[in-house]
Design an enzyme around this catalytic site. Structure first.
Site, PDB file in Angstrom:
ATOM      1  N   PHE A 155       0.810  -1.224   0.000  1.00 40.01           N
ATOM      2  CA  PHE A 155       0.000   0.000   0.000  1.00 40.01           C
ATOM      3  C   PHE A 155       0.839   1.267   0.000  1.00 40.01           C
ATOM      4  O   PHE A 155       0.392   2.322  -0.428  1.00 40.01           O
ATOM      5  CB  PHE A 155      -0.945   0.010   1.222  1.00 40.01           C
ATOM      6  CG  PHE A 155      -0.279   0.404   2.516  1.00 40.01           C
ATOM      7  CD1 PHE A 155      -0.076   1.751   2.839  1.00 40.01           C
ATOM      8  CD2 PHE A 155       0.178  -0.553   3.424  1.00 40.01           C
ATOM      9  CE1 PHE A 155       0.548   2.129   4.015  1.00 40.01           C
ATOM     10  CE2 PHE A 155       0.816  -0.192   4.592  1.00 40.01           C
ATOM     11  CZ  PHE A 155       0.996   1.159   4.896  1.00 40.01           C
ATOM     12  N   LYS A 179      -1.160  -6.583  -9.651  1.00 37.37           N
ATOM     13  CA  LYS A 179      -2.195  -6.556  -8.610  1.00 37.37           C
ATOM     14  C   LYS A 179      -1.766  -5.532  -7.557  1.00 37.37           C
ATOM     15  O   LYS A 179      -0.892  -5.786  -6.732  1.00 37.37           O
ATOM     16  CB  LYS A 179      -2.395  -7.928  -7.962  1.00 37.37           C
ATOM     17  CG  LYS A 179      -3.690  -7.941  -7.144  1.00 37.37           C
ATOM     18  CD  LYS A 179      -3.656  -8.775  -5.924  1.00 37.37           C
ATOM     19  CE  LYS A 179      -2.884  -8.244  -4.783  1.00 37.37           C
ATOM     20  NZ  LYS A 179      -3.427  -7.032  -4.125  1.00 37.37           N
ATOM     21  N   GLU A 182      -4.978  -3.712  -2.218  1.00 36.35           N
ATOM     22  CA  GLU A 182      -6.406  -3.397  -2.127  1.00 36.35           C
ATOM     23  C   GLU A 182      -6.647  -2.183  -1.229  1.00 36.35           C
ATOM     24  O   GLU A 182      -7.738  -1.624  -1.193  1.00 36.35           O
ATOM     25  CB  GLU A 182      -7.206  -4.615  -1.641  1.00 36.35           C
ATOM     26  CG  GLU A 182      -6.939  -5.068  -0.201  1.00 36.35           C
ATOM     27  CD  GLU A 182      -5.691  -5.948  -0.053  1.00 36.35           C
ATOM     28  OE1 GLU A 182      -4.711  -5.753  -0.794  1.00 36.35           O
ATOM     29  OE2 GLU A 182      -5.707  -6.825   0.838  1.00 36.35           O
ATOM     30  N   SER A 232       5.136  -7.193   3.224  1.00 34.16           N
ATOM     31  CA  SER A 232       5.673  -7.547   4.537  1.00 34.16           C
ATOM     32  C   SER A 232       6.418  -8.886   4.472  1.00 34.16           C
ATOM     33  O   SER A 232       6.163  -9.707   3.579  1.00 34.16           O
ATOM     34  CB  SER A 232       4.519  -7.638   5.539  1.00 34.16           C
ATOM     35  OG  SER A 232       3.602  -8.614   5.094  1.00 34.16           O
ATOM     36  N   CYS A 287       9.959   1.210   3.775  1.00 33.25           N
ATOM     37  CA  CYS A 287      10.860   0.132   4.163  1.00 33.25           C
ATOM     38  C   CYS A 287      12.294   0.626   4.336  1.00 33.25           C
ATOM     39  O   CYS A 287      13.161  -0.154   4.690  1.00 33.25           O
ATOM     40  CB  CYS A 287      10.803  -0.978   3.125  1.00 33.25           C
ATOM     41  SG  CYS A 287      11.390  -0.394   1.534  1.00 33.25           S
ATOM     42  N   GLU A 382       9.034  -4.819  13.110  1.00 34.48           N
ATOM     43  CA  GLU A 382       8.803  -3.703  12.181  1.00 34.48           C
ATOM     44  C   GLU A 382       7.553  -2.963  12.645  1.00 34.48           C
ATOM     45  O   GLU A 382       6.485  -3.553  12.783  1.00 34.48           O
ATOM     46  CB  GLU A 382       8.588  -4.214  10.747  1.00 34.48           C
ATOM     47  CG  GLU A 382       8.387  -3.050   9.792  1.00 34.48           C
ATOM     48  CD  GLU A 382       8.217  -3.460   8.331  1.00 34.48           C
ATOM     49  OE1 GLU A 382       7.555  -4.479   8.050  1.00 34.48           O
ATOM     50  OE2 GLU A 382       8.739  -2.734   7.469  1.00 34.48           O
TER      51      GLU A 382
HETATM   52  P1  NAD Z   1       1.333  -6.782   2.842  1.00 30.59           P
HETATM   53  O1  NAD Z   1       2.367  -7.842   2.878  1.00 30.59           O
HETATM   54  O2  NAD Z   1       0.217  -6.854   3.805  1.00 30.59           O
HETATM   55  O3  NAD Z   1       0.632  -6.746   1.382  1.00 30.59           O
HETATM   56  C1  NAD Z   1       1.385  -6.611   0.208  1.00 30.59           C
HETATM   57  C2  NAD Z   1       0.604  -7.173  -0.968  1.00 30.59           C
HETATM   58  O4  NAD Z   1       0.415  -8.566  -0.793  1.00 30.59           O
HETATM   59  C3  NAD Z   1      -0.785  -6.589  -1.150  1.00 30.59           C
HETATM   60  O5  NAD Z   1      -1.017  -6.392  -2.513  1.00 30.59           O
HETATM   61  C4  NAD Z   1      -1.706  -7.666  -0.584  1.00 30.59           C
HETATM   62  O6  NAD Z   1      -2.971  -7.682  -1.206  1.00 30.59           O
HETATM   63  C5  NAD Z   1      -0.945  -8.936  -0.926  1.00 30.59           C
HETATM   64  N1  NAD Z   1      -1.156 -10.046   0.002  1.00 30.59           N
HETATM   65  C6  NAD Z   1      -1.490  -9.996   1.326  1.00 30.59           C
HETATM   66  N2  NAD Z   1      -1.505 -11.226   1.861  1.00 30.59           N
HETATM   67  C7  NAD Z   1      -1.168 -12.084   0.863  1.00 30.59           C
HETATM   68  C8  NAD Z   1      -0.997 -13.519   0.794  1.00 30.59           C
HETATM   69  N3  NAD Z   1      -1.188 -14.295   1.853  1.00 30.59           N
HETATM   70  N4  NAD Z   1      -0.628 -14.053  -0.397  1.00 30.59           N
HETATM   71  C9  NAD Z   1      -0.424 -13.274  -1.481  1.00 30.59           C
HETATM   72  N5  NAD Z   1      -0.577 -11.929  -1.470  1.00 30.59           N
HETATM   73  C10 NAD Z   1      -0.943 -11.334  -0.324  1.00 30.59           C
HETATM   74  O7  NAD Z   1       2.103  -5.385   2.938  1.00 30.59           O
HETATM   75  P2  NAD Z   1       1.510  -3.917   3.104  1.00 30.59           P
HETATM   76  O8  NAD Z   1       0.942  -3.755   4.463  1.00 30.59           O
HETATM   77  O9  NAD Z   1       0.662  -3.581   1.936  1.00 30.59           O
HETATM   78  O10 NAD Z   1       2.851  -3.046   2.962  1.00 30.59           O
HETATM   79  C11 NAD Z   1       3.726  -2.764   4.021  1.00 30.59           C
HETATM   80  C12 NAD Z   1       4.876  -3.740   4.047  1.00 30.59           C
HETATM   81  O11 NAD Z   1       5.587  -3.710   2.814  1.00 30.59           O
HETATM   82  C13 NAD Z   1       5.907  -3.383   5.122  1.00 30.59           C
HETATM   83  O12 NAD Z   1       6.308  -4.550   5.766  1.00 30.59           O
HETATM   84  C14 NAD Z   1       7.052  -2.778   4.325  1.00 30.59           C
HETATM   85  O13 NAD Z   1       8.314  -2.867   4.923  1.00 30.59           O
HETATM   86  C15 NAD Z   1       6.990  -3.588   3.079  1.00 30.59           C
HETATM   87  N6  NAD Z   1       7.656  -2.920   1.970  1.00 30.59           N
HETATM   88  C16 NAD Z   1       8.883  -3.395   1.628  1.00 30.59           C
HETATM   89  C17 NAD Z   1       9.597  -2.779   0.618  1.00 30.59           C
HETATM   90  C18 NAD Z   1      10.961  -3.272   0.235  1.00 30.59           C
HETATM   91  O14 NAD Z   1      11.514  -2.762  -0.713  1.00 30.59           O
HETATM   92  N7  NAD Z   1      11.542  -4.229   0.922  1.00 30.59           N
HETATM   93  C19 NAD Z   1       9.048  -1.674  -0.046  1.00 30.59           C
HETATM   94  C20 NAD Z   1       7.784  -1.214   0.333  1.00 30.59           C
HETATM   95  C21 NAD Z   1       7.095  -1.866   1.355  1.00 30.59           C
END
Ligand code: NAD
Length: 491
Positions: A155, A179, A182, A232, A287, A382
């Protein structure tokens, strides 16, 4: 400039074969983190929607891959023009859904455009290579597209993170299915429109709205060749395992817990703002944000500068909002627990006054905790919010011992005036990215982005030169035309 929040809810649709169409799954409301207003309604995609999008992409990809790279690059040049023209409009939209300030929204898109510029340059490089390996015999690399590829994004950067992968994957001849999160899907509509306007053939770029089920259907689809994931750590691990078990190429970037080593010889005028901006920028929802300050020796003067800068930030103007109320609840719980365990609050952002008229938003001010112990949860988990934990250390070895014990491996920075001490931290840091007197050490193109350890599952980085290998296969071609030439083991 304050963020323009949409006045009417926007229907968030799929983009398949050049047309917008609602997914056939359930609907979900999108509220702006700034003021709680209903700004969108996202229609999730079903398994059938996923299959339909992938099949359309399979057909479109063949023609796209057969288009010379110089022609493909022209579309990317057009795309750059469209995005720059609509920069402000897109920045307002992405900020309205993610909580960013307008300037942060703009900066994220500009960083994405930098990757687009990198991808347009591929047409002028020999990304294959050819050599005469013996008399009359040549060996050649041909870089070939994988086919249809997918990306699942978080997000917090609704345009920048997708643009880490969209341009290079497309430039190399793949069809791309995205994708978005959401939680922040509105920006994808503008990006899809921009693709059409830039002249990208229908079906080469598709957007599927949805959450877990849509992601999983996409990963599982037999025609998806590779998956780039950013999110994450627990989900990154799951996506990596699910995709690789199916024999797919997966690069999954996870979460972070970034450390900053502050040494007494640092310049307070650089360290103060640098460290404060690192943990407060994007309201800590990035991140690369500073999470733990390893304060070595007497650095009181620097800590005062950090406090000064953090106190001066105005919510809504200099600092944005958090994604939702449950995130604020989580942060409050962690802060309260840390205090009960002995941490001291230097700056308390809980119950900060929201900007006027935005009382229903998700606001929290900068929070600094001192005398945190390395074994406390708050020092290890985190948090993804504007919270800085200070751990006092007697020397660099103690500081680096704490940094090295982190399971994450995105970024580490040091603030110092000594090249030798900086070098020591660079060599000891257990991260993929390191900064010296830079609070957010994001490499700029063509240097690639990527952490190590639990911040990344898979090989290579997500941008830069190493991303070429992720989005393509190398075909090795050995050729001989003339019988007169060498006869050896290759003949
Ligand atoms: P999230 O992991 O909850 O969701 C990320 C994406 O995965 C979304 O599109 C979500 O719909 C999808 N998703 C959720 N559960 C899933 C599953 N079980 N199987 C497949 N897809 C699934 O992350 P968030 O809350 O949207 O974003 C924040 C996180 O992203 C933080 O942990 C942050 O550190 C990380 N992030 C990392 C980087 C990096 O470069 N390492 C960059 C930006 C954000």
């Amino acid at each position: 400039m304050s963020v323009k929040i949409p006045l009417q809810p926007i229907p968030v649709l799929n983009f398949i074969s050049g047309h917008f169409k609602a997914g056939n799954g359930f609907k979900q409301n999108i509220h702006s983190p700034h003021n709680g207003a209903l700004i969108g309604e996202v229609h999730h995609s079903t398994k059938d929607d996923v299959q339909h999008a992938v099949q359309a992409a399979v057909i479109a990809q063949k023609k796209w891959a057969a288009t010379p790279i110089k022609e493909r690059s022209k579309v990317l040049f057009n795309l750059r023009q469209v995005l720059l023209r609509d920069l402000d409009e897109i920045a307002h939209l992405k900020s309205s859904e993610s909580g960013k300030t307008f300037l942060e929204g703009k900066a994220g898109l500009l960083k994405g455009i930098e990757v687009l510029e990198f991808a347009t340059s591929l047409q002028n490089l020999d990304i294959g290579g050819k050599l005469e390996v013996s008399r009359g015999v040549t060996c050649e690399y041909r870089r070939q597209a994988l086919g249809v590829v997918a990306s699942i994004t978080p997000f917090n950067f609704p345009a920048m993170v997708p643009f880490w992968t969209i341009p290079t994957a497309l430039a190399l001849g793949n069809a791309y299915i995205w994708k978005p999160s959401e939680k922040t899907p509105l920006t994808s509509l503008k990006i899809a429109e921009a693709m059409s306007e830039a002249g990208l053939p229908e079906g080469v770029f598709q957007v599927l709205q949805g959450g877990i089920e849509t992601s999983q259907a996409l990963i599982d689809d037999p025609d998806i060749q590779a998956i780039a994931f950013v999110g994450s750590t627990p989900v990154a691990r799951q996506v990596y395992q699910r995709g690789t078990q199916l024999g797919k190429r997966v690069l999954a970037l996870g979460g972070a817990k970034n450390h900053i080593v502050l040494l007494p010889d640092a310049q307070p005028e650089i360290a103060g703002p640098g460290i404060s901006d690192s943990f407060t920028g994007c309201a800590g929802q990035r991140c690369m944000a500073a999470a733990v300050l390893l304060a070595v020796g007497d650095v009181e003067i620097h800590i005062q500068k950090i406090l000064e800068r953090a106190r001066s930030l105005e919510l809504g103007k200099d600092m944005g909002a958090l994604i939702n109320k449950s995130q604020i609840k989580f942060l409050n719980q962690q802060i309260q627990k840390a205090v009960q365990e002995g941490a001291k609050i230097l700056l308390d952002g809980r119950n900060a006054v929201p900007p006027l008229g935005q009382e229903n938003g998700n606001w929290m001010g900068p929070t600094i905790l001192d005398h945190v112990s390395p074994d406390q949860d708050i020092a290890k988990l985190e948090l993804f919010g504007p919270v800085l934990c200070i751990i006092r250390c007697k020397d660099i070895s103690e500081a680096m011992g704490i940094e090295n014990s982190s399971k994450m491996g995105n970024a580490c920075s040091v603030f110092t005036s000594s090249g030798a001490l900086a070098e020591k931290v660079i060599s000891m840091a257990s991260t993929g990215m390191v900064g010296v007197n830079v609070g957010v050490p994001v490499p700029r193109e063509p240097f690639s982005f990527g952490g190590i350890q639990e911040s990344k599952f898979g090989h290579g980085d997500i941008t830069g030169v190493s991303s070429l290998d992720f989005w393509s296969n190398l075909k090795k071609v050995t050729v001989k035309w003339d019988q007169q030439h060498d006869n050896n083991w290759m003949s």
